[in-house]
Enzyme design. Structure first.
Site, short mmCIF file in Angstrom:
data_model
loop_
_atom_site.label_atom_id
_atom_site.label_comp_id
_atom_site.label_asym_id
_atom_site.label_seq_id
_atom_site.Cartn_x
_atom_site.Cartn_y
_atom_site.Cartn_z
N ASP A 62 -25.17 -66.43 129.63
CA ASP A 62 -24.20 -67.56 128.49
C ASP A 62 -25.54 -69.04 128.07
OD1 ASP A 62 -22.71 -69.07 126.75
OD2 ASP A 62 -20.86 -68.36 128.12
N HIS A 88 -23.50 -67.00 122.02
CA HIS A 88 -23.30 -67.73 124.03
C HIS A 88 -24.89 -67.04 123.68
CE1 HIS A 88 -19.87 -69.47 123.64
NE2 HIS A 88 -19.12 -68.84 123.19
N GLU A 129 -16.46 -66.35 119.64
CA GLU A 129 -17.71 -67.72 119.33
C GLU A 129 -18.79 -67.51 118.69
OE1 GLU A 129 -15.22 -69.92 122.45
OE2 GLU A 129 -16.84 -69.49 122.49
C1 ACM Z 1 -13.24 -68.07 125.71
O1 ACM Z 1 -12.98 -68.58 125.78
N1 ACM Z 1 -14.16 -68.69 124.43
C2 ACM Z 1 -13.27 -65.89 124.95
#
Ligand code: ACM
Length: 524
Positions: free
Chosen positions: A182, A255, A319
């Site tokens: 991440d 991410h 995201e």
């Molecule tokens: C998430 O909670 N961004 C999958």
């Protein structure tokens, strides 16, 4: 209550009398070599606390594991049948199953029938190692029953990860989803790209307090850690012995700050190169969508595939803001070259390429539900997480389109949310309120889906994002007892589930967790 099993088996008949494990007992097995493996596992589980030798031998023993066939090939989602029958009688214990997966689940149920001290790591003299007589016929409602652990926001050692897997296996769960990368840290060694861990596994410092609070303060302490490939192999083997599948997640194209910090050519060059992030949230930095970046990612996945035999590989996909692509001339040129008109189609292009790559290797792609935006082959599976915000319609539509679904919803299964009032007396959490009662009330079905689509639900999993979880005890506290409730929701048929009965069993079950030092939340 003579038995307090979590999750509750499908069919349980309590009988008179009990079985007693004595020092000279042997663990027997009949059937293929995989039955021996599970017999060895059971012996290993019981030896430390009992102090008994418990030799494992072919044929009948005080406890006998019988596997009636050889393990078949896994199904298209990577699972084997898990049904088993367990007989405990004064004269002996017998677990029978068609597969080693069934035997492995039966072993966990048997452990729960012995006194809680069974779970101890040291010899406990003076305990009567008795299990009440029962006949159990059991099988799970759903195939995918898991927990996700984020080791990027905070790193957890391979030993801690093994313990996490052991605890989920005790609840007859079978998937460990390992969120390995991440923005805040890259945690898996990739031989071809050493900077991913040399640079990407360490952040300079960590946010103190909640990300919504300004001005922001930082602790000034570098935070790092990663798993060498041998560590990964150890965890995967540890899980495999327990018949738990480890699904690796390499989250892309968003991410990805830790990777872009390591290899700036992966980013959208007109913009500042990010460092490994010290804050939580959604970064605007995403991978660029060059062919060379796709090739880099495929190289990474090649090594990940070597380490993880799971059918599913999780590409994240959540995201990923499009702003960098919208503002980048190069991204616009790539869109034009590929005949794309909207920036989200760049992510769809990328994910489709990975999907085809995985399929060419006999694997399947799984991603967070954002992968649906822009289209993806129906063979890709979807982790539906935004149900709490968006409702069920998009999940219903995805299932109807033929996608397999893992219910990972932030309405019932985000264990990084608060779990009890008053919030001010709880450790800092990201947001929300998902008490154990709410987890238990989860109905892991798509409302209104016709039978064909309903069958697309593989199962579900709880999420442990670790922005605000830095220690093993805190992780225990957030995971348990909510994971107990989720395990039952996914295993036990709805007509057998009653919250009051669960709470009665949970109060006895807490002793098992306690013996293992699990720092569970004290309520409910
Ligand atoms: C998430 O909670 N961004 C999958």
């Amino acid at each position: 209550m003579r038995t307090a099993l979590v999750p509750l088996p499908r069919k349980l008949e309590e009988r008179d009398g009990s079985f007693r494990l004595v020092p000279g007992a042997a663990i027997g097995f009949e059937g293929p070599g995989s039955a021996r493996e599970i017999a060895e596992l059971l012996a290993e589980y019981l030896r430390p606390a009992t102090g008994f030798a418990l030799p494992v031998r072919e044929g009948a023993g005080a406890v006998t594991l019988v596997q009636t066939a050889s393990d078949p090939a896994p199904d298209d989602a990577g699972f084997l049948p898990e049904d088993y029958a367990l007989d405990v009688a004064p004269g002996g214990v017998r677990i029978e199953a068609a597969t080693s997966w069934g035997l492995a689940r039966g072993v966990q149920t048997l452990r729960q029938l012995f006194p809680p001290e069974t779970y101890g790591a040291e010899a406990r003299p003076g305990v009567a190692w008795e299990a009440p007589s029962v006949r159990i016929e059991d099988a799970p409602s759903l195939r995918w029953r898991g927990l996700m652990l984020d080791v990027s926001c905070h790193f957890f050692s391979a030993d801690d990860v093994c313990r996490f897997v052991e605890l989920l296996a005790q609840h007859r769960m079978n998937v460990f989803h390992w969120h390995l990368t991440d923005d805040q840290g890259w945690r898996v060694e990739i031989r071809k790209y050493p900077r991913l861990t040399e640079v990407g596994s360490v952040r300079a410092e960590t946010l103190v307090g909640h990300a919504d609070r300004y001005p922001r303060r930082f602790d000034g302490i570098p935070h790092g850690g990663f798993y060498a490939q041998d560590d990964i192999r150890r965890v995967v083997a540890f899980a495999a012995r327990r018949r738990v599948v480890v699904v690796p997640e390499i989250d892309m194209p968003g991410h990805m700050c830790a990777a872009i910090a390591s290899y700036p050519e992966l980013g959208n060059g007109e913009w500042a190169h990010p460092a490994v992030l010290s804050v939580w949230g959604i970064s605007r930095h995403v991978l660029n969508m060059e062919e060379s970046t796709l090739a880099f990612c495929k190289d990474v996945w090649d090594e990940v595939m070597e380490l993880f035999p799971s059918r599913f590989l999780h590409v994240g996909g959540d995201e990923a803001p499009r702003r960098e692509w919208e503002e980048s001339k190069r991204a616009q040129a790539l869109m034009a070259e590929r005949g794309l008109t909207r920036p989200e189609q760049l992510q769809a292009w990328f994910t489709k390429e990975l999907d085809a790559f995985f399929r060419s290797r006999g694997r399947r792609l799984l991603g967070w539900d954002e992968i649906l935006e822009g289209g993806i082959d129906p063979s890709a599976a979807v982790a539906a997480w935004r149900v709490g915000w968006k409702g069920w319609d998009y999940v219903d539509a995805a299932a109807r389109a033929g996608h397999d679904i893992v219910l990972a919803t932030n309405s019932h299964a985000y264990f990084d949310y608060y779990q009890d009032e008053p919030v001010a007396e709880e450790p800092l959490a990201i947001c929300g309120m998902i008490p154990t009662s709410k987890v238990y009330a989860f109905d892991p079905r798509i409302p209104s889906a016709p039978p064909d689509a309903a069958r697309r639900v593989l199962g579900g999993q709880g999420q442990l994002w670790t922005e605000y979880i830095a220690t093993r005890d805190h992780l225990d506290y957030m995971a348990y007892p909510r994971a107990c409730a989720l395990a039952e929701v996914l295993w036990t048929p709805p007509e057998r589930r009653r919250y009051a009965g669960f709470l009665d069993r949970l109060s006895a079950h807490r002793a098992r967790l306690g013996v293992q030092g699990v720092a569970a939340h004290p309520r409910p």
